[in-house]
Design an enzyme around this catalytic site. Structure first.
Site, PDB file in Angstrom:
ATOM      1  N   THR A   1      78.771  80.866 124.156  1.00 32.96           N
ATOM      2  CA  THR A   1      78.866  79.420 123.948  1.00 32.96           C
ATOM      3  C   THR A   1      78.064  78.952 122.738  1.00 32.96           C
ATOM      4  OG1 THR A   1      78.685  79.405 126.373  1.00 32.96           O
ATOM      5  CG2 THR A   1      78.820  77.262 125.267  1.00 32.96           C
ATOM      6  N   THR A   2      76.810  79.385 122.663  1.00 37.04           N
ATOM      7  CA  THR A   2      75.916  78.918 121.600  1.00 37.04           C
ATOM      8  C   THR A   2      76.481  79.288 120.231  1.00 37.04           C
ATOM      9  OG1 THR A   2      74.118  79.445 123.137  1.00 37.04           O
ATOM     10  CG2 THR A   2      73.485  78.941 120.878  1.00 37.04           C
TER      11      THR A   2
ATOM     12  N   LYS B   1      77.413  82.278 129.384  1.00 35.75           N
ATOM     13  CA  LYS B   1      76.943  83.537 128.760  1.00 35.75           C
ATOM     14  C   LYS B   1      78.039  84.344 128.068  1.00 35.75           C
ATOM     15  CE  LYS B   1      73.417  81.959 129.939  1.00 35.75           C
ATOM     16  NZ  LYS B   1      72.749  81.237 128.865  1.00 35.75           N
TER      17      LYS B   1
ATOM     18  N   SER C   1      73.803  89.170 130.943  1.00 33.50           N
ATOM     19  CA  SER C   1      73.228  88.033 130.226  1.00 33.50           C
ATOM     20  C   SER C   1      72.854  86.919 131.218  1.00 33.50           C
ATOM     21  CB  SER C   1      74.244  87.531 129.199  1.00 33.50           C
ATOM     22  OG  SER C   1      73.684  86.541 128.395  1.00 33.50           O
TER      23      SER C   1
ATOM     24  N   HIS D   1      81.907  74.130 130.632  1.00 37.69           N
ATOM     25  CA  HIS D   1      82.101  75.411 131.329  1.00 37.69           C
ATOM     26  C   HIS D   1      83.141  75.239 132.444  1.00 37.69           C
ATOM     27  CE1 HIS D   1      78.874  77.631 129.459  1.00 37.69           C
ATOM     28  NE2 HIS D   1      77.885  77.005 130.038  1.00 37.69           N
TER      29      HIS D   1
HETATM   30  P1  PAP Z   1      75.513  79.395 127.675  1.00 35.81           P
HETATM   31  O1  PAP Z   1      76.896  79.692 128.165  1.00 35.81           O
HETATM   32  O2  PAP Z   1      74.515  79.244 128.782  1.00 35.81           O
HETATM   33  O3  PAP Z   1      75.436  78.281 126.714  1.00 35.81           O
HETATM   34  P2  PAP Z   1      75.707  81.580 125.807  1.00 35.81           P
HETATM   35  O4  PAP Z   1      75.377  81.093 124.465  1.00 35.81           O
HETATM   36  O5  PAP Z   1      77.132  81.794 126.137  1.00 35.81           O
HETATM   37  O6  PAP Z   1      74.986  80.675 126.905  1.00 35.81           O
HETATM   38  O7  PAP Z   1      75.009  82.958 126.123  1.00 35.81           O
HETATM   39  C1  PAP Z   1      74.010  83.539 125.420  1.00 35.81           C
HETATM   40  C2  PAP Z   1      74.514  84.887 125.004  1.00 35.81           C
HETATM   41  O8  PAP Z   1      75.104  84.769 123.708  1.00 35.81           O
HETATM   42  C3  PAP Z   1      73.371  85.848 124.883  1.00 35.81           C
HETATM   43  O9  PAP Z   1      73.932  87.131 125.103  1.00 35.81           O
HETATM   44  P3  PAP Z   1      73.029  88.385 125.567  1.00 35.81           P
HETATM   45  O10 PAP Z   1      72.210  87.940 126.724  1.00 35.81           O
HETATM   46  O11 PAP Z   1      74.012  89.462 125.932  1.00 35.81           O
HETATM   47  O12 PAP Z   1      72.209  88.755 124.400  1.00 35.81           O
HETATM   48  C4  PAP Z   1      72.978  85.607 123.441  1.00 35.81           C
HETATM   49  O13 PAP Z   1      72.178  86.632 122.902  1.00 35.81           O
HETATM   50  C5  PAP Z   1      74.324  85.525 122.782  1.00 35.81           C
HETATM   51  N1  PAP Z   1      74.281  84.822 121.497  1.00 35.81           N
HETATM   52  C6  PAP Z   1      73.644  83.676 121.205  1.00 35.81           C
HETATM   53  N2  PAP Z   1      73.836  83.339 119.928  1.00 35.81           N
HETATM   54  C7  PAP Z   1      74.609  84.303 119.377  1.00 35.81           C
HETATM   55  C8  PAP Z   1      75.131  84.522 118.071  1.00 35.81           C
HETATM   56  N3  PAP Z   1      74.886  83.696 117.078  1.00 35.81           N
HETATM   57  N4  PAP Z   1      75.882  85.627 117.876  1.00 35.81           N
HETATM   58  C9  PAP Z   1      76.134  86.492 118.880  1.00 35.81           C
HETATM   59  N5  PAP Z   1      75.662  86.338 120.136  1.00 35.81           N
HETATM   60  C10 PAP Z   1      74.912  85.259 120.383  1.00 35.81           C
END
Ligand code: PAP
Length: 333
Positions: free
Chosen positions: A98-99, A95, A190, A160
């Site tokens: 990563t994405t 969170k 998150s 991770h």
């Molecule tokens: P993961 O580690 O399980 O793969 P990850 O992508 O790190 O997940 O976490 C998702 C967070 O990144 C979310 O944050 P939030 O809950 O505070 O909103 C998600 O909204 C955010 N996120 C995903 N894509 C983007 C992006 N393109 N730009 C900025 N934030 C993003």
């Protein structure tokens, strides 16, 4: 399975659409507790155990907490993954963005074959997690040991895993590691939302206070959060040519500057011509929260590990924690 992985990673075609399946969420694969090897069963019997955030237990291995099925992937990846000098490894605590980082890395590295302004860009038809697979959650999951030697360089992987548990070859080769960190308060909120999305619909919600206690004690996916970040911070100071430490908040405030630095670190700097032609801006816009979260595939698709793609897009903001934290929580964290 291995063939699918290889074809996904070489992504010469654009037909890699995620399945569009609006079925109710099942427990993500790495949270399931069946199909465990004897080796892993024997190991967990020796490890500290605590109740996880979804419905499975977490086990503390090499100082960090994992569900059992994930742990099996960790062991396999530690044993089998052979890094190359040319590899690019993206590392985060869950969170922390990563994405977003996966989308950016994929778009930067493949920009010659897949220009970011194209209507057929792969990121328009599959989730970024598919373009850069997790070592322990995807590549080495379910007893797979794929042959990765045929993959063209640079190979892009993510993990991770904390420094302490990385496969040795990642530490010993000259591969390029990017670590993306985030304010623990936002990462926690998150993760709490994400855990509640992963819980089966008929189970009760994990209360914020309970999750907060666990997070502060270090009992969270790949936690303790602070140990994870600090080890990579130290690595980035000791091996600055190989470990690039970046913060989600910096990426939000100065995306263009950060992306240019990342491209240089990956030895694929943007040329003046590319900059003048708007390539950097196009990549940022392609990978932006607004763009990715509104794509059909990310609204209704799901990953092979079981999570709905939309679970990876919530707010994408800095400071959302302030809507949830009490004064006491802020002081404690
Ligand atoms: P993961 O580690 O399980 O793969 P990850 O992508 O790190 O997940 O976490 C998702 C967070 O990144 C979310 O944050 P939030 O809950 O505070 O909103 C998600 O909204 C955010 N996120 C995903 N894509 C983007 C992006 N393109 N730009 C900025 N934030 C993003």
């Amino acid at each position: 399975m291995a063939t699918t992985l290889i074809s996904t990673l070489t992504h010469t075609s654009h037909d890699l659409k995620d399945p569009i399946t609006p079925s109710p969420p099942k427990l993500a694969k790495y949270l399931q507790e069946d199909d465990i090897t004897q080796e892993c069963q024997a190991l967990i019997s020796t490890l500290p155990k605590d109740q996880g955030w979804v419905l499975s237990y977490l086990y503390q291995y090499q100082g960090f907490w994992h569900p059992i099925r994930q742990l099996q992937g960790v062991l396999s990846c530690q044993r089998h993954f052979q890094a190359r000098d040319t590899d690019i490894i993206l590392i985060t605590s869950p969170k922390c963005g990563t994405t977003w980082l996966k989308a950016l890395a994929y778009a930067v590295i493949n920009r010659k074959t897949n220009p970011p302004r194209g209507d057929n860009h792969p990121l328009l038809s599959f989730n970024p997690h598919k373009s850069v697979p997790f070592l322990e959650l995807k590549v080495y999951v379910d007893h797979q040991v794929p042959d990765l030697t045929e993959l063209p360089s640079p190979r892009l992987f993510s993990t991770h895993l904390p420094v302490e548990s990385l496969p040795l070859s990642i530490k010993e080769t000259g591969c390029k590691v990017v670590y993306l960190a985030r304010d623990p308060k936002d990462a926690f909120i998150s993760l709490w939302h994400f855990a509640n999305k992963l819980r089966p619909q008929n189970s009760c919600k994990l209360q914020l206070e309970e999750a907060f206690d666990k997070f502060c004690k270090g009992v969270s996916l790949y936690g303790p959060f602070w140990d994870h970040v600090l080890s990579y911070w130290k690595c980035s100071l000791e091996k600055s040519n190989n470990v690039f430490f970046l913060k989600y908040e910096e990426l939000k405030v100065q995306p263009k500057l950060c992306l240019k630095k990342l491209a240089e670190f990956w030895e694929r700097p943007f040329s003046l011509e590319e900059e003048n032609n708007g390539v950097v801006d196009e990549i940022l816009s392609l990978c932006s929260f607004d763009n990715l979260s509104n794509l059909e595939v990310n609204k209704v698709g799901k990953l092979s590990s079981g999570e709905q793609n939309n679970a990876f897009f919530r707010k994408g903001e800095v400071g959302n924690w302030a809507n949830y934290f009490t004064q006491e929580m802020t002081e404690k964290i």
